[in-house]
Design a protein around this motif. Structure first.
Motif, mmCIF file in Angstrom:
data_model
loop_
_atom_site.group_PDB
_atom_site.id
_atom_site.type_symbol
_atom_site.label_atom_id
_atom_site.label_comp_id
_atom_site.label_asym_id
_atom_site.label_seq_id
_atom_site.Cartn_x
_atom_site.Cartn_y
_atom_site.Cartn_z
ATOM 1 N N ASP A 69 39.021 45.926 39.756
ATOM 2 C CA ASP A 69 39.801 45.684 38.549
ATOM 3 C C ASP A 69 38.862 45.502 37.355
ATOM 4 O O ASP A 69 37.865 44.783 37.451
ATOM 5 N N PRO A 70 39.159 46.111 36.218
ATOM 6 C CA PRO A 70 38.279 45.975 35.057
ATOM 7 C C PRO A 70 38.226 44.551 34.485
ATOM 8 O O PRO A 70 37.300 44.225 33.744
ATOM 9 N N ASN A 71 39.166 43.711 34.845
ATOM 10 C CA ASN A 71 39.185 42.330 34.347
ATOM 11 C C ASN A 71 38.524 41.338 35.293
ATOM 12 O O ASN A 71 38.544 40.138 35.035
ATOM 13 N N LYS A 72 37.933 41.820 36.362
ATOM 14 C CA LYS A 72 37.343 40.901 37.342
ATOM 15 C C LYS A 72 36.170 40.112 36.761
ATOM 16 O O LYS A 72 35.955 38.965 37.132
ATOM 17 N N GLY A 73 35.435 40.691 35.828
ATOM 18 C CA GLY A 73 34.308 39.979 35.207
ATOM 19 C C GLY A 73 34.759 38.727 34.486
ATOM 20 O O GLY A 73 34.160 37.660 34.642
ATOM 21 N N THR A 74 35.820 38.839 33.718
ATOM 22 C CA THR A 74 36.372 37.684 33.003
ATOM 23 C C THR A 74 36.882 36.646 33.985
ATOM 24 O O THR A 74 36.618 35.442 33.828
ATOM 25 N N ILE A 115 44.842 40.109 39.258
ATOM 26 C CA ILE A 115 43.959 41.032 39.968
ATOM 27 C C ILE A 115 44.402 41.209 41.418
ATOM 28 O O ILE A 115 44.488 42.328 41.922
ATOM 29 N N ASN A 116 44.685 40.080 42.089
ATOM 30 C CA ASN A 116 45.097 40.120 43.488
ATOM 31 C C ASN A 116 45.866 38.835 43.799
ATOM 32 O O ASN A 116 45.268 37.756 43.809
ATOM 33 N N PRO A 117 47.142 38.913 44.034
ATOM 34 C CA PRO A 117 47.938 37.701 44.282
ATOM 35 C C PRO A 117 47.417 36.827 45.427
ATOM 36 O O PRO A 117 47.476 35.606 45.346
ATOM 37 N N LEU A 118 46.873 37.437 46.470
ATOM 38 C CA LEU A 118 46.331 36.641 47.569
ATOM 39 C C LEU A 118 45.181 35.757 47.091
ATOM 40 O O LEU A 118 45.090 34.584 47.475
#
Length: 154
Positions: free
Chosen positions: A71-76, A125-128
Motif C-alpha cells: 500500500d502506498p500509505n504504509k510509510g505514514t 491498509i489491512n483490517p486484520l
C-alpha cells in the motif's frame, strides 16, 4: 497470511519486544509497583510481563502485515507506529522510573490517541493489522485507569 521473508518477519516481531524490554530495564518497574498504593482491579505484578509480551508480539505481527502490504500509505502508517512505540517506551520510565504519575497519565492519553490513529491508518491498509492492535488499545485504556488512580492515591 503467508510470511514472505522470515528474517524481516522476525525483525518486526523483535522490535516491539526489544523496546518493551529496554523500557522495563530502564524504569525499574518491578520494585516500585509493589510499594505504591494501588486501586481496585490492580492486577498482581506478574501479570504485566505476560500481557505485554503478548501485546508486543501482536504489535510486531500487525506492523509486519502493514510493511509487506504494498500500500502506498504504509510509510505514514509505520511512522505513526514508530512514534507510538516511542511513547510506549517513555511511559514506563516516566511512571515507574521517575514516579511522575500525573505527567505519565497525560503522556498515556497522548499514547492512546496515537494508538487510535495508528489503528485507523492500519485499518485502511489491512483490517486484520488494525484488529491485532485492539487488545493493545484496551490494555492502555485500562492502564489509564490504573495510572490515574495511582496518581490520586499516591
Amino acid at each position: 497470511m503467508k510470511i514472505k521473508d522470515k528474517s524481516t518477519f522476525l525483525i518486526y516481531l523483535l522490535i516491539p519486544l526489544a523496546v518493551g524490554s529496554l523500557s522495563a530495564l530502564f524504569s525499574g518497574s518491578a520494585s516500585m509497583y509493589s510499594v505504591i498504593n494501588k486501586p481496585p482491579l490492580s492486577p498482581p505484578s506478574f501479570i504485566f510481563p505476560v500481557v505485554w509480551t503478548v501485546l508486543y508480539i501482536l504489535m510486531g505481527l500487525s506492523s509486519y502485515i502493514v510493511s509487506v502490504s504494498g500500500d502506498p500509505n504504509k510509510g505514514t502508517a509505520l511512522k505513526i507506529y514508530a512514534v507510538q512505540l516511542f511513547f510506549n517506551f517513555c511511559w514506563s520510565i516516566i511512571f515507574f522510573g521517575f514516579s511522575q504519575y500525573l505527567f505519565a497519565f497525560i503522556w498515556l492519553l497522548a499514547l492512546i490517541m496515537l494508538i487510535v490513529l495508528m489503528i485507523y491508518k492500519f485499518y485502511k491498509i489491512n483490517p486484520l493489522s488494525a484488529c491485532l492492535q485492539i487488545p493493545y488499545l484496551l490494555w492502555c485504556l485500562f492502564a489509564a485507569y490504573l495510572n490515574f488512580m495511582i496518581y490520586r492515591l499516591n
